[in-house]
Scaffold this active site. Structure first.
Site, PDB file in Angstrom:
ATOM      1  N   ARG A   1       6.412 -25.248 -31.543  1.00  9.04           N
ATOM      2  CA  ARG A   1       5.150 -25.149 -32.269  1.00  9.04           C
ATOM      3  C   ARG A   1       5.330 -24.413 -33.604  1.00  9.04           C
ATOM      4  O   ARG A   1       4.595 -24.667 -34.559  1.00  9.04           O
ATOM      5  CB  ARG A   1       4.085 -24.473 -31.402  1.00  9.04           C
ATOM      6  CG  ARG A   1       3.680 -25.328 -30.217  1.00  9.04           C
ATOM      7  CD  ARG A   1       2.391 -24.861 -29.571  1.00  9.04           C
ATOM      8  NE  ARG A   1       2.021 -25.738 -28.457  1.00  9.04           N
ATOM      9  CZ  ARG A   1       0.848 -25.714 -27.844  1.00  9.04           C
ATOM     10  NH1 ARG A   1      -0.086 -24.858 -28.241  1.00  9.04           N
ATOM     11  NH2 ARG A   1       0.580 -26.536 -26.843  1.00  9.04           N
TER      12      ARG A   1
ATOM     13  N   ARG B   1       7.533 -28.244 -18.429  1.00 12.38           N
ATOM     14  CA  ARG B   1       6.207 -28.278 -17.835  1.00 12.38           C
ATOM     15  C   ARG B   1       5.774 -29.718 -17.623  1.00 12.38           C
ATOM     16  O   ARG B   1       5.985 -30.571 -18.489  1.00 12.38           O
ATOM     17  CB  ARG B   1       5.193 -27.559 -18.730  1.00 12.38           C
ATOM     18  CG  ARG B   1       5.457 -26.054 -18.811  1.00 12.38           C
ATOM     19  CD  ARG B   1       4.440 -25.330 -19.646  1.00 12.38           C
ATOM     20  NE  ARG B   1       4.808 -23.926 -19.803  1.00 12.38           N
ATOM     21  CZ  ARG B   1       4.198 -23.074 -20.611  1.00 12.38           C
ATOM     22  NH1 ARG B   1       3.167 -23.481 -21.328  1.00 12.38           N
ATOM     23  NH2 ARG B   1       4.600 -21.820 -20.691  1.00 12.38           N
TER      24      ARG B   1
ATOM     25  N   ARG C   1       2.430 -30.730 -27.197  1.00 11.63           N
ATOM     26  CA  ARG C   1       2.389 -30.632 -25.732  1.00 11.63           C
ATOM     27  C   ARG C   1       3.521 -31.473 -25.152  1.00 11.63           C
ATOM     28  O   ARG C   1       3.393 -32.673 -24.963  1.00 11.63           O
ATOM     29  CB  ARG C   1       1.023 -31.105 -25.219  1.00 11.63           C
ATOM     30  CG  ARG C   1       0.657 -30.621 -23.829  1.00 11.63           C
ATOM     31  CD  ARG C   1      -0.751 -31.055 -23.464  1.00 11.63           C
ATOM     32  NE  ARG C   1      -1.743 -30.463 -24.325  1.00 11.63           N
ATOM     33  CZ  ARG C   1      -2.275 -29.251 -24.153  1.00 11.63           C
ATOM     34  NH1 ARG C   1      -1.893 -28.514 -23.125  1.00 11.63           N
ATOM     35  NH2 ARG C   1      -3.169 -28.780 -24.992  1.00 11.63           N
TER      36      ARG C   1
ATOM     37  N   SER D   1       0.977 -16.529 -26.487  1.00 15.06           N
ATOM     38  CA  SER D   1       0.026 -15.928 -25.568  1.00 15.06           C
ATOM     39  C   SER D   1       0.668 -14.672 -25.004  1.00 15.06           C
ATOM     40  O   SER D   1       1.737 -14.746 -24.391  1.00 15.06           O
ATOM     41  CB  SER D   1      -0.317 -16.914 -24.446  1.00 15.06           C
ATOM     42  OG  SER D   1      -1.397 -16.450 -23.676  1.00 15.06           O
TER      43      SER D   1
ATOM     44  N   GLU E   1      -2.799 -22.727 -30.623  1.00 14.10           N
ATOM     45  CA  GLU E   1      -2.054 -21.642 -29.963  1.00 14.10           C
ATOM     46  C   GLU E   1      -0.554 -21.752 -30.213  1.00 14.10           C
ATOM     47  O   GLU E   1       0.028 -22.831 -30.085  1.00 14.10           O
ATOM     48  CB  GLU E   1      -2.323 -21.682 -28.462  1.00 14.10           C
ATOM     49  CG  GLU E   1      -1.572 -20.610 -27.676  1.00 14.10           C
ATOM     50  CD  GLU E   1      -1.541 -20.880 -26.182  1.00 14.10           C
ATOM     51  OE1 GLU E   1      -0.599 -20.391 -25.527  1.00 14.10           O
ATOM     52  OE2 GLU E   1      -2.426 -21.602 -25.679  1.00 14.10           O
TER      53      GLU E   1
END
Length: 429
Positions: free
Chosen positions: A396, A262, A277, A352, A349
């Protein structure tokens, strides 16, 4: 992607649903453009009918020896042919414009999704375990990793720039162990089929899941036109693209452990240190393909599968129902799982799970044929519903383990469930 007929039938309801997501009304301009397209189609069909009839008259005039009449008719046929060509080109242009507009509109939220503007309006569903407290000052994962010598951001920066990391020795093995544990759990206990998909995909695949055209800047693209997948959701979901499944094949459940890429466009200044991130990270993805009547039930099931990973790792977490303003582009309803990070003193988070309804299926042309018992379908094909979720984000999860299992001496205990994957190692450092 939406059926324009749905918008024509109830434009007020369509705009009202968009308003819940904070989006501008779209129905009026979509319906106007569709009306223009249908008018062009009608005129083109009329010209085609006239051309066919006139062509027949040419033969009749020639048979009667009326050359003057025949020549006039031939000229008219030529004019009608030109009009037909212009009409077809205009219809193609308007259809492309309409499709582009429709492709940029987000999915409509389910009626039970809380209405809100951003993450502050998300609703807590439940929690599991109390946050861990230590009798020493908790460190963040990057301090722990760098302190062990197993997490190297400087080396990664020399190779690739910011938002990359090099994991070494026991840390690299721990990341691999986490992914393997997740795959084994989802395949052996939850019935997901393991898939090893390509991580380079074409435009059509990215369009199918809603990543294109609106979010091109969030992804990486190679010079020869392939996209690096932002998540395995893209190749897994597109496995049913342009397909008609039998009802007996549903639900189709798939999982994959892949690298993800990403660009993190718009994330300048956020989580600049550490592994929260990244431009490249690993994730175990869950994808389900279901009949429409089963998708809500499947959504709950997928959430429970993702939660079970954290339960087995004995990590504190909470589940949030996202509000309309915080959901992803293709979702009609989303649950976020947020894991507790002692070093940050916050929930972050880690998964999801989204039900996309038939939004992606319409973009992909993914259908199924109901059995004879389906009174609504009566054998006609219907769009499937697609669901996706992280099961979990591996990087994560590594972060969460480091921070929750840290010791005062800077070492980190290995969760019991991962020790078999680590050759029996109980502590890293």
């Amino acid at each position: 992607m939406f059926d324009i007929k749905l918008i024509r039938d109830d434009p007020q309801a369509f705009d009202a649903a968009l308003a819940k997501r904070g989006a501008e009304p779209q129905a009026e301009k979509l319906i106007a453009l569709d009306a223009k397209r249908r008018d062009v189609i009608a005129r083109t069909q009329e010209a085609q009918t006239r051309r066919n009839a006139t062509s027949k008259e040419v033969g009749a005039a020639k048979a009667k020896g009326d050359e003057e009449r025949a020549n006039a008719l031939i000229k008219e046929v030529a004019e009608l042919k030109e009009a037909l060509q212009k009409g077809e080109e205009e219809e193609k242009r308007i259809s492309a414009e309409l499709d582009d507009m429709l492709s940029r509109i987000p999915n409509l939220p389910h009626e039970d999704v809380p209405v809100g503007k951003d993450e502050e309006d998300n609703v807590e569903r439940h929690k599991h375990l109390e946050p861990r407290r230590f009798n020493f000052e908790a460190k963040q994962h990057f301090d722990l990793g760098e302190g062990m010598g197993f997490m190297d951001f400087e080396a990664a920066a020399k190779l690739s720039g910011a938002r990359f990391v090099v994991l070494k020795s026991q840390m690299a093995r721990l990341e691999r162990a986490i992914g393997n544990f997740m795959l084994d759990l989802h395949t052996s206990e939850f019935g997901y089929m393991e898939v090893a998909p390509p991580v380079l995909v074409r435009d059509e695949a990215m369009f199918g899941t809603g990543n294109l055209p609106k979010f091109a800047e969030d992804a990486f693209r190679t010079e020869n036109g392939y996209w690096l997948v932002p998540t395995a959701e893209v190749p897994l979901t597109n496995l049913v693209r342009e397909s008609i499944l039998a009802e007996e094949e549903l639900p189709l459940r798939m999982t994959a452990f892949t690298p993800c890429f990403r660009s993190e466009a718009g994330s300048a200044g956020r989580d600049t240190r550490g592994m929260i991130r990244m431009h490249q990270f690993s994730k175990v993805e869950l994808v389900s393909i279901t009949a429409p009547e089963k998708s809500a039930e499947e959504h709950e099931r997928m959430l429970s599968c993702a939660e079970e990973v954290l339960k087995r790792l004995e990590l504190p977490y909470r589940v949030m129902t996202l509000c309309t303003g915080d959901m992803g582009f293709g979702a009609r309803k989303t649950y976020d799982i947020e894991v507790w990070l002692p070093g940050q003193d916050a929930y972050r988070e880690i998964s999801s799970c989204s039900n996309c309804g038939d939004f992606q299926a319409r973009r992909m042309g993914a259908r199924y044929r109901p059995g004879d018992g389906d009174k609504k379908g009566k054998g006609a094909t219907r769009f499937v519903h697609t669901l996706n979720g992280s099961g979990l984000a591996v990087g994560r999860t590594l972060v969460a383990i480091l921070e929750n299992y840290q010791q005062e001496d800077g070492k980190v205990a290995v969760p019991a469930v991962l020790q078999p994957y680590m050759g029996g190692l109980e502590v890293i450092g």
